[in-house]
Design a protein around this motif. Sequence first.
Motif, mmCIF file in Angstrom:
data_model
loop_
_atom_site.group_PDB
_atom_site.id
_atom_site.type_symbol
_atom_site.label_atom_id
_atom_site.label_comp_id
_atom_site.label_asym_id
_atom_site.label_seq_id
_atom_site.Cartn_x
_atom_site.Cartn_y
_atom_site.Cartn_z
ATOM 1 N N ASP A 122 11.087 -0.105 -15.879
ATOM 2 C CA ASP A 122 11.421 -0.132 -14.478
ATOM 3 C C ASP A 122 10.713 -0.238 -13.212
ATOM 4 N N CYS A 123 9.524 -0.256 -13.461
ATOM 5 C CA CYS A 123 8.315 -0.460 -12.300
ATOM 6 C C CYS A 123 8.290 -1.674 -11.948
ATOM 7 N N VAL A 140 10.720 -8.569 -19.317
ATOM 8 C CA VAL A 140 10.528 -8.208 -17.976
ATOM 9 C C VAL A 140 11.666 -9.115 -17.096
ATOM 10 N N SER A 141 11.933 -8.755 -16.065
ATOM 11 C CA SER A 141 12.703 -9.612 -15.028
ATOM 12 C C SER A 141 11.560 -10.440 -14.160
ATOM 13 N N GLN A 173 9.699 -7.079 -12.599
ATOM 14 C CA GLN A 173 10.130 -5.814 -13.170
ATOM 15 C C GLN A 173 10.117 -5.567 -14.755
ATOM 16 N N VAL A 174 9.535 -4.536 -15.155
ATOM 17 C CA VAL A 174 9.485 -3.986 -16.462
ATOM 18 C C VAL A 174 10.612 -3.723 -17.193
ATOM 19 N N LEU A 175 11.111 -4.269 -18.041
ATOM 20 C CA LEU A 175 12.634 -3.694 -18.596
ATOM 21 C C LEU A 175 12.484 -3.139 -19.809
ATOM 22 N N GLY A 205 4.524 -0.369 -4.948
ATOM 23 C CA GLY A 205 5.508 1.105 -4.875
ATOM 24 C C GLY A 205 6.457 1.013 -3.941
ATOM 25 N N ASP A 206 6.712 0.042 -2.991
ATOM 26 C CA ASP A 206 7.846 0.159 -2.037
ATOM 27 C C ASP A 206 8.693 -1.332 -2.091
ATOM 28 N N THR A 207 9.664 -1.331 -1.466
ATOM 29 C CA THR A 207 10.472 -2.379 -1.267
ATOM 30 C C THR A 207 9.769 -3.235 -0.302
#
Length: 188
Positions: free
Chosen positions: A9-10, A46-47, A63-65, A107-109
């Motif tokens: 999820d990261c 992954v996405s 993004q790791v799924l 770490g952030d958007t």
Amino acid sequence: MKQEKLEQDCYYHIYNRGINGGPIFKSNENKSYFLKLINKYLSNKVSILAYCLMDNHYHMAIQVLEEEKMVTQAFSNLFNAYAKAFNKMHNRTGSLFEKHFRRIKIGDTNYLRNLIIYINTNPESHGVTEDYKTFKYSSFQTTISDSNDTVLMPIAKEEVINLFEDIENFEYLHEQKRSLGLDKLNWD
């Protein structure tokens, strides 16, 4: 140096380059094959939010799924399969990539948005093209396109557009990339 874990999820910046700065893609056929292998090995694990394939390096925002072990193995399979095919095609032996693939946890958007812009504009920053919007082997065209006719690799288009609020803001912020200070980043 210990590699960053790929946590489920990261978000991560994944990148690498050819050994000694040499080419990892010598043709569009090589680039298309690499994208095909990404689909084969990474889909559902992954996405992909952004990607760019340059002659001697690549970048991906993902993004790791799935769980870390599965994703790390999938990346390993991808790079090994590509290196074997590239070596066979170009009658060479030995390592193709410099070290293991590198990864930076996002770490952030805001950082993630800047990374996507950096990746999509990379061909222009390196002088490969005068206009990043026309570069075939990045995710920019896929993101702004209404059709799937020219899509070389599926990306998480809806998620990317939502990160930027809408398509207009996505395009606007890409045009403003230098005012964001993105040309000061040195990941290559």
